[in-house]
Design an enzyme around this catalytic site. Structure first.
Site, PDB file in Angstrom:
ATOM      1  N   ASP A  27     -15.059  -4.049  -1.426  1.00  0.00           N
ATOM      2  CA  ASP A  27     -14.622  -4.061  -0.031  1.00  0.00           C
ATOM      3  C   ASP A  27     -15.808  -3.710   0.851  1.00  0.00           C
ATOM      4  OD1 ASP A  27     -12.123  -4.631  -1.029  1.00  0.00           O
ATOM      5  OD2 ASP A  27     -11.493  -2.530  -1.046  1.00  0.00           O
ATOM      6  N   ASP A  31       0.849  -1.182   0.000  1.00  0.00           N
ATOM      7  CA  ASP A  31       0.000   0.000   0.000  1.00  0.00           C
ATOM      8  C   ASP A  31       0.887   1.235   0.000  1.00  0.00           C
ATOM      9  OD1 ASP A  31      -2.085  -1.753   0.149  1.00  0.00           O
ATOM     10  OD2 ASP A  31      -2.761  -1.159   2.147  1.00  0.00           O
TER      11      ASP A  31
END
Length: 248
Positions: free
Chosen positions: A131, A10
């Site tokens: 998500d 990330d």
């Protein structure tokens, strides 16, 4: 079937970071160059890498393209996203060497648009990211870096994308993301029942080889590993062994 083990990087402002439950105020920084880390994962046997532009995911657009381009040169196949809002964004990432572009926020807001992209680019070039967090009796689908609520639910959209021809679907249990609390196997089994044709990638909470083995035993196609690898609680070699071997 061997469950595919996919390390994750990330990015925020060019740095390797991890968030807790998607909260940008709960960020842990890791002192490693993103491209160097990608090379380490490749040397450890990884074939794929999952890369998220967190700045882009929240604000739209691309803030970490230089990092993504450098990571692409490490020799791994990349699954990358964060900030993709139009077909030009998909083309830009593909042009940098990304193998599969992750579409999340727009997949929640504009399923018809993304279904058209599946037809245009082909299902192997896109990963649909749904998500989710359990709220008000349903699996809700926040977007914009998980900071906004669209009102869509997993139960509605997963079958839509299966019908549209999607192959790869990434699903993060947001409440478990970065929490090292174990994966939500019931969620992924529910998703498999909703859309049995999709190859589901489980993300959120995986902390050990035992967790990877549990994901594999549940028949889930892929597992994303983030904080556990960065903090050293799980070695990539042990994850491969738990998943049934290395899959290209």
């Amino acid at each position: 079937m061997t469950t595919q083990v996919i390390p994750a990087i990330d990015l925020r402002q060019g740095r390797v970071v991890r968030l807790r439950q998607g909260d940008y105020a709960q960020q842990t920084n890791f002192d490693v160059d993103p491209a160097v880390l990608a090379g380490q994962y490749r040397e450890a046997g990884a074939a794929w890498l999952h890369v998220v532009d967190l700045d882009g995911a929240r604000d739209g657009g691309f803030a970490n393209l230089a990092c993504i381009e450098a990571i692409a040169k490490a020799g791994l196949r990349l699954q990358a996203g964060g900030g993709v809002r139009d077909s030009a964004g998909i083309e830009r990432l593909l042009g940098l060497g990304v193998s599969r572009v992750v579409v999340g926020s727009i997949a929640v807001r504009e399923p018809d648009t993304v279904s058209g992209w599946l037809a245009r680019f082909g299902p192997e070039r896109l990963t649909i990211a749904l998500d989710t967090r359990w709220r008000d009796g349903a699996w809700q689908l926040p977007h914009a870096g998980w900071t906004e609520q669209a009102g869509a639910t997993l139960e509605v959209l997963a079958p839509v994308y299966a019908k549209a021809g999607a192959v790869h679907l990434l699903c993060t249990d947001i409440d478990r993301d970065g929490m090292m609390a174990g994966p939500n196997l019931a969620l992924y089994q529910r998703l498999a029942a909703l859309a049995p044709g999709l190859q589901v990638q489980a993300s959120g909470g995986v902390r050990s080889a035992a967790d990877v083995a549990a994901v594999a035993a549940a028949g889930i196609a892929g597992v994303i590993l983030g904080r556990a690898l960065l903090q050293g609680s799980l070695a990539l070699a042990d994850a491969f062994a738990a998943a049934g071997g290395v899959e290209a």
